[in-house]
Design a protein around this motif. Structure first.
Motif, PDB file in Angstrom:
ATOM      1  N   MET A  27      29.229 -50.974 -26.583  1.00 27.71           N
ATOM      2  CA  MET A  27      28.267 -50.002 -27.105  1.00 27.71           C
ATOM      3  C   MET A  27      27.355 -49.483 -25.990  1.00 27.71           C
ATOM      4  O   MET A  27      26.930 -50.241 -25.139  1.00 27.71           O
ATOM      5  CB  MET A  27      27.406 -50.669 -28.179  1.00 27.71           C
ATOM      6  N   ARG A  28      27.090 -48.177 -26.031  1.00 24.13           N
ATOM      7  CA  ARG A  28      26.229 -47.596 -25.010  1.00 24.13           C
ATOM      8  C   ARG A  28      24.777 -48.016 -25.218  1.00 24.13           C
ATOM      9  O   ARG A  28      24.261 -47.961 -26.324  1.00 24.13           O
ATOM     10  CB  ARG A  28      26.323 -46.083 -25.101  1.00 24.13           C
ATOM     11  N   LYS A  29      24.147 -48.494 -24.151  1.00 21.61           N
ATOM     12  CA  LYS A  29      22.736 -48.883 -24.276  1.00 21.61           C
ATOM     13  C   LYS A  29      21.872 -47.826 -23.611  1.00 21.61           C
ATOM     14  O   LYS A  29      22.372 -46.849 -23.085  1.00 21.61           O
ATOM     15  CB  LYS A  29      22.518 -50.246 -23.609  1.00 21.61           C
ATOM     16  N   LYS A  30      20.568 -48.101 -23.595  1.00 27.05           N
ATOM     17  CA  LYS A  30      19.643 -47.098 -23.056  1.00 27.05           C
ATOM     18  C   LYS A  30      19.506 -47.200 -21.537  1.00 27.05           C
ATOM     19  O   LYS A  30      19.481 -48.310 -20.996  1.00 27.05           O
ATOM     20  CB  LYS A  30      18.270 -47.325 -23.665  1.00 27.05           C
ATOM     21  N   THR A  31      19.387 -46.057 -20.882  1.00 24.06           N
ATOM     22  CA  THR A  31      19.091 -46.082 -19.446  1.00 24.06           C
ATOM     23  C   THR A  31      17.640 -45.626 -19.272  1.00 24.06           C
ATOM     24  O   THR A  31      17.318 -44.488 -19.606  1.00 24.06           O
ATOM     25  CB  THR A  31      20.000 -45.097 -18.675  1.00 24.06           C
ATOM     26  N   PRO A  32      16.766 -46.510 -18.805  1.00 17.70           N
ATOM     27  CA  PRO A  32      15.379 -46.071 -18.622  1.00 17.70           C
ATOM     28  C   PRO A  32      15.290 -45.003 -17.519  1.00 17.70           C
ATOM     29  O   PRO A  32      16.079 -45.033 -16.578  1.00 17.70           O
ATOM     30  CB  PRO A  32      14.648 -47.340 -18.164  1.00 17.70           C
ATOM     31  N   VAL A  33      14.352 -44.093 -17.695  1.00 16.27           N
ATOM     32  CA  VAL A  33      14.175 -43.058 -16.665  1.00 16.27           C
ATOM     33  C   VAL A  33      13.263 -43.606 -15.565  1.00 16.27           C
ATOM     34  O   VAL A  33      12.145 -44.038 -15.837  1.00 16.27           O
ATOM     35  CB  VAL A  33      13.519 -41.802 -17.284  1.00 16.27           C
ATOM     36  N   ILE A  34      13.766 -43.646 -14.348  1.00 17.48           N
ATOM     37  CA  ILE A  34      12.932 -44.106 -13.227  1.00 17.48           C
ATOM     38  C   ILE A  34      12.886 -42.971 -12.204  1.00 17.48           C
ATOM     39  O   ILE A  34      13.920 -42.544 -11.692  1.00 17.48           O
ATOM     40  CB  ILE A  34      13.506 -45.394 -12.592  1.00 17.48           C
ATOM     41  N   LEU A  35      11.696 -42.474 -11.973  1.00 17.55           N
ATOM     42  CA  LEU A  35      11.581 -41.332 -11.062  1.00 17.55           C
ATOM     43  C   LEU A  35      11.339 -41.805  -9.636  1.00 17.55           C
ATOM     44  O   LEU A  35      10.769 -42.879  -9.408  1.00 17.55           O
ATOM     45  CB  LEU A  35      10.436 -40.432 -11.511  1.00 17.55           C
ATOM     46  N   GLN A  36      11.776 -40.979  -8.679  1.00 12.89           N
ATOM     47  CA  GLN A  36      11.596 -41.377  -7.283  1.00 12.89           C
ATOM     48  C   GLN A  36      10.125 -41.253  -6.886  1.00 12.89           C
ATOM     49  O   GLN A  36       9.390 -40.452  -7.451  1.00 12.89           O
ATOM     50  CB  GLN A  36      12.485 -40.543  -6.378  1.00 12.89           C
ATOM     51  N   ARG A  37       9.720 -42.094  -5.921  1.00 12.41           N
ATOM     52  CA  ARG A  37       8.307 -42.130  -5.534  1.00 12.41           C
ATOM     53  C   ARG A  37       8.013 -41.195  -4.369  1.00 12.41           C
ATOM     54  O   ARG A  37       6.874 -40.899  -4.082  1.00 12.41           O
ATOM     55  CB  ARG A  37       7.886 -43.552  -5.151  1.00 12.41           C
ATOM     56  N   ASN A  38       9.015 -40.821  -3.626  1.00  9.90           N
ATOM     57  CA  ASN A  38       8.814 -39.786  -2.611  1.00  9.90           C
ATOM     58  C   ASN A  38      10.113 -39.014  -2.452  1.00  9.90           C
ATOM     59  O   ASN A  38      11.112 -39.332  -3.089  1.00  9.90           O
ATOM     60  CB  ASN A  38       8.307 -40.380  -1.284  1.00  9.90           C
ATOM     61  N   LYS A  39      10.070 -38.009  -1.608  1.00  4.86           N
ATOM     62  CA  LYS A  39      11.206 -37.082  -1.474  1.00  4.86           C
ATOM     63  C   LYS A  39      12.520 -37.777  -1.145  1.00  4.86           C
ATOM     64  O   LYS A  39      13.584 -37.259  -1.429  1.00  4.86           O
ATOM     65  CB  LYS A  39      10.885 -36.125  -0.335  1.00  4.86           C
ATOM     66  N   TYR A  40      12.448 -38.911  -0.471  1.00  4.04           N
ATOM     67  CA  TYR A  40      13.672 -39.507   0.058  1.00  4.04           C
ATOM     68  C   TYR A  40      14.164 -40.716  -0.736  1.00  4.04           C
ATOM     69  O   TYR A  40      15.121 -41.352  -0.363  1.00  4.04           O
ATOM     70  CB  TYR A  40      13.446 -39.918   1.522  1.00  4.04           C
ATOM     71  N   ASP A  41      13.467 -41.030  -1.810  1.00  3.51           N
ATOM     72  CA  ASP A  41      13.738 -42.267  -2.528  1.00  3.51           C
ATOM     73  C   ASP A  41      14.769 -42.161  -3.644  1.00  3.51           C
ATOM     74  O   ASP A  41      14.904 -43.102  -4.415  1.00  3.51           O
ATOM     75  CB  ASP A  41      12.425 -42.774  -3.169  1.00  3.51           C
ATOM     76  N   CYS A  42      15.484 -41.034  -3.739  1.00  3.31           N
ATOM     77  CA  CYS A  42      16.344 -40.844  -4.915  1.00  3.31           C
ATOM     78  C   CYS A  42      17.394 -41.957  -5.037  1.00  3.31           C
ATOM     79  O   CYS A  42      17.697 -42.409  -6.136  1.00  3.31           O
ATOM     80  CB  CYS A  42      16.994 -39.478  -4.895  1.00  3.31           C
ATOM     81  N   GLY A  43      17.932 -42.401  -3.899  1.00  2.00           N
ATOM     82  CA  GLY A  43      18.957 -43.445  -3.924  1.00  2.00           C
ATOM     83  C   GLY A  43      18.422 -44.726  -4.543  1.00  2.00           C
ATOM     84  O   GLY A  43      19.073 -45.352  -5.397  1.00  2.00           O
ATOM     85  N   TYR A  44      17.217 -45.109  -4.143  1.00  2.00           N
ATOM     86  CA  TYR A  44      16.612 -46.338  -4.684  1.00  2.00           C
ATOM     87  C   TYR A  44      16.330 -46.193  -6.175  1.00  2.00           C
ATOM     88  O   TYR A  44      16.540 -47.109  -6.958  1.00  2.00           O
ATOM     89  CB  TYR A  44      15.303 -46.667  -3.956  1.00  2.00           C
TER      90      TYR A  44
END
Ligand SMILES: Nc1ncnc2c1ncn2[C@@H]1O[C@H](COP(=O)(O)OP(=O)(O)OP(=O)(O)O)[C@@H](O)[C@H]1O
Length: 701
Positions: free
Chosen positions: A1-18
Motif C-alpha cells: 500500500m502506498r504511504k505518505k511522503t512528507p514534504v521536505i523543502l531544501q534549506r538553501n539553493k544547493y541542498d535539493c539532493g539532501y
C-alpha cells in the motif's frame, strides 16, 4: 500500500539532493530534516550541489541502500518494477525532485524548492535528465530519525530561556480569564434570584460596587498582561535576533558562497513571526488547555447528558483538525519557502537594477518576480482556505450549540433537572469551553508555522562556525614575520584546484601572481587571508601554525583589495573609515592621497562629507575602486593582497596608484592578468593547472 511522503523543502539553493534523500527516508515514517543527514558530515553542498554517489554514501551510513538507474522512460520503470515508494529523479540537469505517483498521464511531484504539485507526464519527461534513484530502507536505519525530537526540544528550550516573563504572562492570563468565569455564575444568580423571588431585592449600591470593582480589576489586569506580553516579545525578538546576527559574523565565507542575501534576510524577518506566535501561544495555549479541563469538569457536574452533546461537538472539531492540520502544515511550509524565494529574487533584481534598466525589455524579469510572489500567495490562499474550513466549522458549532443546549435543557427540563438559570449558565459555559477549543486549534496551526520558521533559523544557527581561535595559545605578532605556505591543496566540492602550493612570503617584499582566468588565484589569496581553510597542508606565520593564531588579528593585518567594490550609502569619510575608530581624519586623507582620489574628493562641493548613493552609485567606477583602495589603506594593514584591484583605472592613474603602494614598506601580493611586470616587484609567480611556479626573482635593492 502506498504511504505518505512528507514534504521536505531544501534549506538553501544547493541542498535539493539532501532534501530529496530525506523525503525518501521519511516515506511512511516520521519526517526528518535534510540537515540531519548532514550533522555528522563535514561536507556541505556548494556550487556543484551533491552527487548521487555522495547521496549513496550517506544512505549507506544510515544502513540504507540508494540504487541509481539510468532509465529512458520513468513510467515504464515504475510499472515494470511495480514501485510504490517515491522515487527521486535528476531534473533539468541541475536539480533533484521526488515523484510520488504517476497516474493517467499526470505526475505528482515534490520539488524540494517549491513543494507539491501535479504536472503532465510530457512536462516531466521534458526536464528529466536520465537518472532515477530508489531507496531501500531497513529496520536498522532508525537512527536517522533520532534527531526529529531534537527540534521540538530546542523549540521548548527557546521558550524556557525566557521563562521568567512567560511565567508572569501565564499567571496574569490565568487571573484575567478567571474573572471571565465569574460572569456565568453572576448571570445564573441574577436569573434564579429573579425567577424564584419575583421581587428583585439586590441593592443597587452593592451591585454597582461589585461591577465597578470587577471593571477596575479587569482593566488593570488587561494593562498589566499586555505590558508583560510586549516585554516577552521584546526579549524573544532581541535575544534571537542578536544571536542570529552574532552567528552571521561567525560563519565562514563558504556559507555565504552558497546562501543568498535575500534568503538570509527573510530568515531574520521570520524571527518577528516567532516572537508573535510564541508570545501568543504562551498567553493562550496553556490557559486554554486549563480552561477546557475546568469547564469540562464544571459542565459534567451540571449535567452529564448535556455535556455529552458538548463533547460530541468538540470531538467533531478534533477529527477535523486531525485530517486538515497535516495539509495546512504543508502549505505553511511552502508559503514560508515561497516568501524566502521571493525575497531572494527581489534582492537579485534590485542588485542588478542598473543593468536591467539598460536592457529596456524587462517583462520577463517582472514576470519571474511576479510568478515567485504568486506562488507564495497561492500557498497562502490554500492554507487560508483550509483554515477557513476548520475555523468556519468551529464557529458554526459555537453559534448553534448554546441555542441547542437551551432548547434541549428546556425541552427535557424534567429529565435533565436544571433550573432556568442553570441552563443559561450551562449554555454560556459551553461557549467558554468551545472558544478555548477553537483557540487551541489555531494554536496547533501556529505551532506548525513556528516549527517551520524556527527550523529555518536553527539551520543557520547550527552551521559550523569558522575557526577564529579567540584564545590563542600564544599571542603572535604577525608583523615582520614570514608567511609560509607548506604543501597547500584546496578544492571546492571535493575537486582540487590548488595542488601542493609552497610559497614563502617575506615581510616587505612584493609579489606578482600571474595566471589565466579561473586558475585559482583568488582562491589562493582567500587561503592566505584565512578565509578558506586548506584541505591539505599548513600555513605558518613565523614559526607558528595558523591554528595558534587569533584569526581576527591576522585579518586586521591583511588588507584585501578586490575588483568588486562594496561601498555603503554614507559619506566618503565614513566609507573610508568603515567603522574603524582607530582611523583618524588625517589617516583618511593620507589613504585617499595614496589611492590618488584625494584631489577629486576635495573638488566635490561637500568634499569628504559627500554622501554616496547605494554602493557608491553617485561616483564613477574608477572613483569607487580608488575609494575602496583608500579604505583598505586607512586601516594600515602590514600586508596587501591586491586581486585585480586596480583594473577599473586608466593606465596612468593605475600606474600612479601602484607606484604609491609599491613605494610603501608593506608586503604586497598582486594578482594581475594584464601586467607582465611592475616596477618594484621582487618575485613573479605563475599559477598554472593548480601548481605555483616561480618565474622570476629580482634581488632586493
Ligand atoms: N564557491 C565555489 N564553489 C565551487 N567552485 C568555485 C567556487 N569559487 C570559485 N570556484 C571555481 O574555482 C576556480 C578558481 O576560481 P578563482 O576565483 O580562484 O579563479 P581566479 O584565478 O581568481 O579567476 P579570475 O582571474 O577570473 O578572477 C574557478 O574554476 C571557479 O569556477
Amino acid at each position: 500500500m502506498r504511504k505518505k511522503t512528507p514534504v521536505i523543502l531544501q534549506r538553501n539553493k544547493y541542498d535539493c539532493g539532501y532534501a530529496c534523500l530525506a523525503m525518501l527516508f521519511s516515506y511512511g515514517d516520521s519526517k526528518i530534516s535534510s540537515n540531519m543527514l548532514l550533522t555528522e558530515e563535514k561536507f556541505r553542498a556548494g556550487r556543484d550541489g551533491v552527487t548521487l554517489l555522495e547521496l549513496k554514501r550517506i544512505s549507506k551510513k544510515f544502513n540504507a541502500e540508494l540504487s541509481v538507474f539510468k532509465v529512458d522512460d520513468v513510467k515504464e520503470f515504475i510499472q515494470q518494477r511495480k514501485v510504490i515508494e517515491p522515487i527521486m529523479i535528476h531534473w533539468k540537469n541541475n536539480h533533484f525532485i521526488i515523484i510520488t505517483k504517476i497516474h493517467n498521464n499526470k505526475a505528482e511531484i515534490i520539488d524540494p524548492e517549491i513543494g507539491i504539485s501535479e504536472i503532465s507526464y510530457e512536462e516531466l519527461m521534458l526536464h528529466y535528465s536520465g537518472f532515477v534513484a530508489t531507496l531501500k530502507k531497513n529496520s536498522r536505519n532508525k537512527e536517522v530519525f533520532i534527531k526529529e525530537k531534537h527540534y521540538t526540544k530546542k523549540l521548548f528550550e527557546l521558550v524556557v530561556e525566557f521563562k521568567k516573563y512567560i511565567y508572569i504572562v501565564i499567571f496574569l492570563s490565568f487571573l484575567y480569564q478567571s474573572l471571565n468565569l465569574l460572569f456565568p455564575f453572576m448571570t445564573q444568580f441574577l436569573i434564579d434570584t429573579y425567577t424564584n423571588n419575583k421581587s428583585f431585592n439586590i441593592s443597587i449600591k452593592a451591585f454597582l460596587i461589585s461591577i465597578v470593582t470587577i471593571f477596575i480589576i479587569y482593566f488593570m489586569l488587561h494593562l498589566l498582561r499586555i505590558f508583560f506580553i510586549t516585554k516577552t516579545q521584546l526579549v524573544i525578538n532581541s535575544t534571537m535576533t542578536s544571536k542570529f546576527i552574532d552567528k552571521l559574523f561567525k560563519l565562514p565565507l563558504s556559507f555565504y558562497d552558497r546562501s543568498s542575501a535575500g534568503d538570509i534576510a527573510s530568515r531574520i524577518n521570520n524571527i518577528t513571526m516567532i516572537r508573535e506566535i510564541i508570545s501568543s501561544l504562551t498567553t493562550t495555549l496553556l490557559l486554554d488547555i486549563t480552561l477546557v479541563v475546568i469547564y469540562s469538569i464544571v459542565l459534567v457536574k451540571y449535567s452529564v447528558t448535556l455535556s455529552v452533546v458538548v463533547f460530541t461537538a468538540v470531538l467533531i472539531q478534533i477529527i477535523l483538525v486531525k485530517i486538515l492540520l497535516p495539509k495546512i502544515s504543508i502549505f505553511t511550509n511552502q508559503e514560508v519557502a515561497g516568501q524566502a524565494a521571493f525575497q531572494t529574487d527581489l534582492f537579485e533584481v534590485l542588485r542588478s537594477i542598473n543593468y536591467i534598466k539598460t536592457i529596456g525589455v524587462n517583462t520577463e524579469i517582472k514576470k519571474k518576480l511576479n510568478d515567485t510572489f504568486q506562488n507564495q500567495l497561492l500557498n497562502f490562499a490554500k492554507r487560508m482556505n483550509l483554515s477557513a474550513v476548520l475555523g468556519g466549522l468551529s464557529s458554526s458549532i459555537n453559534l448553534i450549540l448554546p441555542v441547542a443546549l437551551l432548547f434541549l435543557g428546556l425541552q427535557y427540563e424534567n429529565e435533565i433537572g436544571l433550573s432556568l438559570g442553570q441552563i443559561v449558565a450551562f449554555s454560556t459555559m459551553s461557549m467558554n469551553l468551545l472558544s478555548p477549543i477553537s483557540s487551541i486549534i489555531g494554536s496547533l496551526e501556529s505551532i506548525k508555522l513556528v516549527e517551520e520558521v524556527y527550523l529555518r533559523i536553527d539551520s543557520v544557527l547550527e552551521e559550523e562556525e569558522e575557526k577564529t581561535n579567540l584564545n590563542p595559545k600564544v599571542h603572535i605578532d604577525t608583523i615582520n614575520k614570514d608567511i609560509v605556505l607548506e604543501d597547500i591543496s584546496f578544492g571546492y566540492s571535493g575537486k582540487n584546484i590548488l595542488h601542493n602550493i609552497n610559497l614563502c612570503i617575506k615581510p616587505g617584499e612584493k609579489y606578482l601572481i600571474k595566471g589565466t582566468t579561473g586558475v585559482g588565484k583568488t582562491t589562493l589569496f582567500k587561503i592566505i587571508a584565512g578565509l578558506y581553510e586548506p584541505t591539505v597542508g599548513n600555513i605558518k606565520y613565523g614559526v607558528h601554525p595558523y591554528d595558534d593564531l587569533k584569526i581576527m588579528d591576522l585579518r586586521k593585518n591583511i588588507g584585501f583589495i578586490t575588483q568588486e567594490v562594496s561601498l555603503f550609502n554614507g559619506t566618503i569619510e565614513d566609507n573610508i573609515r568603515f567603522y574603524n575608530n582607530n582611523v583618524s581624519s588625517s589617516d583618511i586623507v593620507h589613504a585617499a592621497k595614496m589611492a590618488c582620489i584625494h584631489e577629486e574628493i576635495i573638488k566635490f562641493p561637500m568634499g569628504y562629507s559627500t554622501v554616496l548613493g547605494d554602493n557608491g552609485a553617485t561616483i564613477s567606477g574608477g572613483q569607487r575602486q580608488r575609494l575602496s583602495i583608500a579604505r583598505t589603506l586607512a586601516a594600515n594593514p602590514e600586508m596587501l593582497l591586491i586581486d585585480e584591484g586596480t583594473s577599473n583605472l586608466d593606465i596612468d592613474t593605475e600606474g600612479a596608484v601602484i607606484k604609491n603602494l609599491f613605494a610603501s614598506n608593506k608586503t604586497i601580493l598582486f594578482i594581475s592578468h594584464r601586467h607582465k611586470n611592475i616596477d618594484g616587484v621582487n618575485h613573479i609567480y605563475k599559477l598554472d593547472n593548480g601548481l605555483l611556479h616561480k618565474e622570476k626573482e629580482y634581488s632586493l635593492q
